[in-house]
Design a protein around this motif. Sequence first.
Motif: not given
Length: 450
Positions: A216-222, A224-230
């Motif tokens: 999710e966005r802000g889950a860790f440093t860097g 900056v936006q949410a991303r779907r996993g593989l």
Amino acid sequence: MQPEILIVDNEKGMARMIADHLTAESYATTIATSGAEAIACLERQSLMVVISDLIMDDVDGLMVLRESERLQPAARVILMTAFGTMDSAIAALRQGAYDYLTKPFRMVDLVNAVRRAVECYRLGEENRRLREAVERHQGFQGLLGVSPAMQRLKERIKNIAQSEATVLVIGESGSGKELVARAVHWQSARRNGPFVAVNCAAIPEHLLESELFGHERGAFTGAVQARRGLFVEAHGGTILLDEVGDMPLALQAKLLRVLQEKTVRPVGGREEIRINVRLLSATNRDLGGLVRRKRFREDLYYRLAVIPLDVPSLRERTEDIPILAHHFIDRSARSVGKTFQGIADEAVVWLQRQRWPGNVRELENLIERAVTLAGGEIVDLDALQSRSMAVIPDEVGVKPTLAEIEYDYLQRVLTETRGDKRAAARILGVSVRTIQRKTPSSRRWLPEAS
């Protein structure tokens, strides 16, 4: 009928003299005393070489050449004439003649030309056979080979492809584990879905969870936006976890839960995402040994290895080396804009005698290098053996240090293993720790240039 040599000349005595010399060299010959008769021979019998006079009363040698290319394109044509000029020689060669002799010529020169033409014919036929074999086996997504070991592997892939069970692909580095996994996918009912491959050893440990399950966005440093996993990317298809033995223990527990629940939770997220994925994994390590040493979860091991699938090393299927070599020559030649007739017999024999610690990947890299270095249209033994540890130019007055040679060779091996340090360590006969120590982020350990 075995292929023969056709001799075409209006002068029957000349044709007979050539036939006698070639018969003494153990060649089977046929004589035609006109161009029309030669074309009739081309229509009814198999020929290796056509030796034709260029100037004849009815149908000339260039017409015989054109008809030979139409009727028997594999046959090699040698043209001869008493009226040889450079223009006629160039015209004949441009139209496809293999060689050109001007009368009078020494019989030894003709015999040598025939010997070369016969070898070229045989090499062409062997390459045609290998090309057909490559085409026949392309349906297995590049799993080329006709050896018993490969036949057994392909049969096993067919048997397990329709299952939804997890498959553990086991094999040495460079043996083609990902190709095997792709073949399982393409033979399965999921073939129209995505195939997603991830190398667990190539992704830093702190990023692997996010890569697999998303974030999710802000889950860790860097982030900056949410991303779907593989795993989500592979929904409806297949995911391959390559080098799964390198997965950290903490992440192994989360993977086990994914297999049990068929859901993933992105890093920093609260919602579970349901997935429909078939999991394949691959390793060149002894997972059973890792389990005994408490470095791999036993429960996960049994979930991954429902169906183990062993990939043979190249040493176990040397019969496939000619097919593989031809395939790699064709592909490499296209990439560098060259044309190749094939590979010399002695080169194939040499290849089949090698140990191949890097397996098919090592063979592919060697062929690519040989195609680049080969001076003619044949990959010969010289091109294959032109490897050198010292690839740093030996400029006038400049000698590379031992450290520089070592570093450069290490980088070459790492390139051949596509960055796989364990495979490189096996090839070089050193520990992985040694590889890691000698491949820092900078080259500070090398002597600085003055």
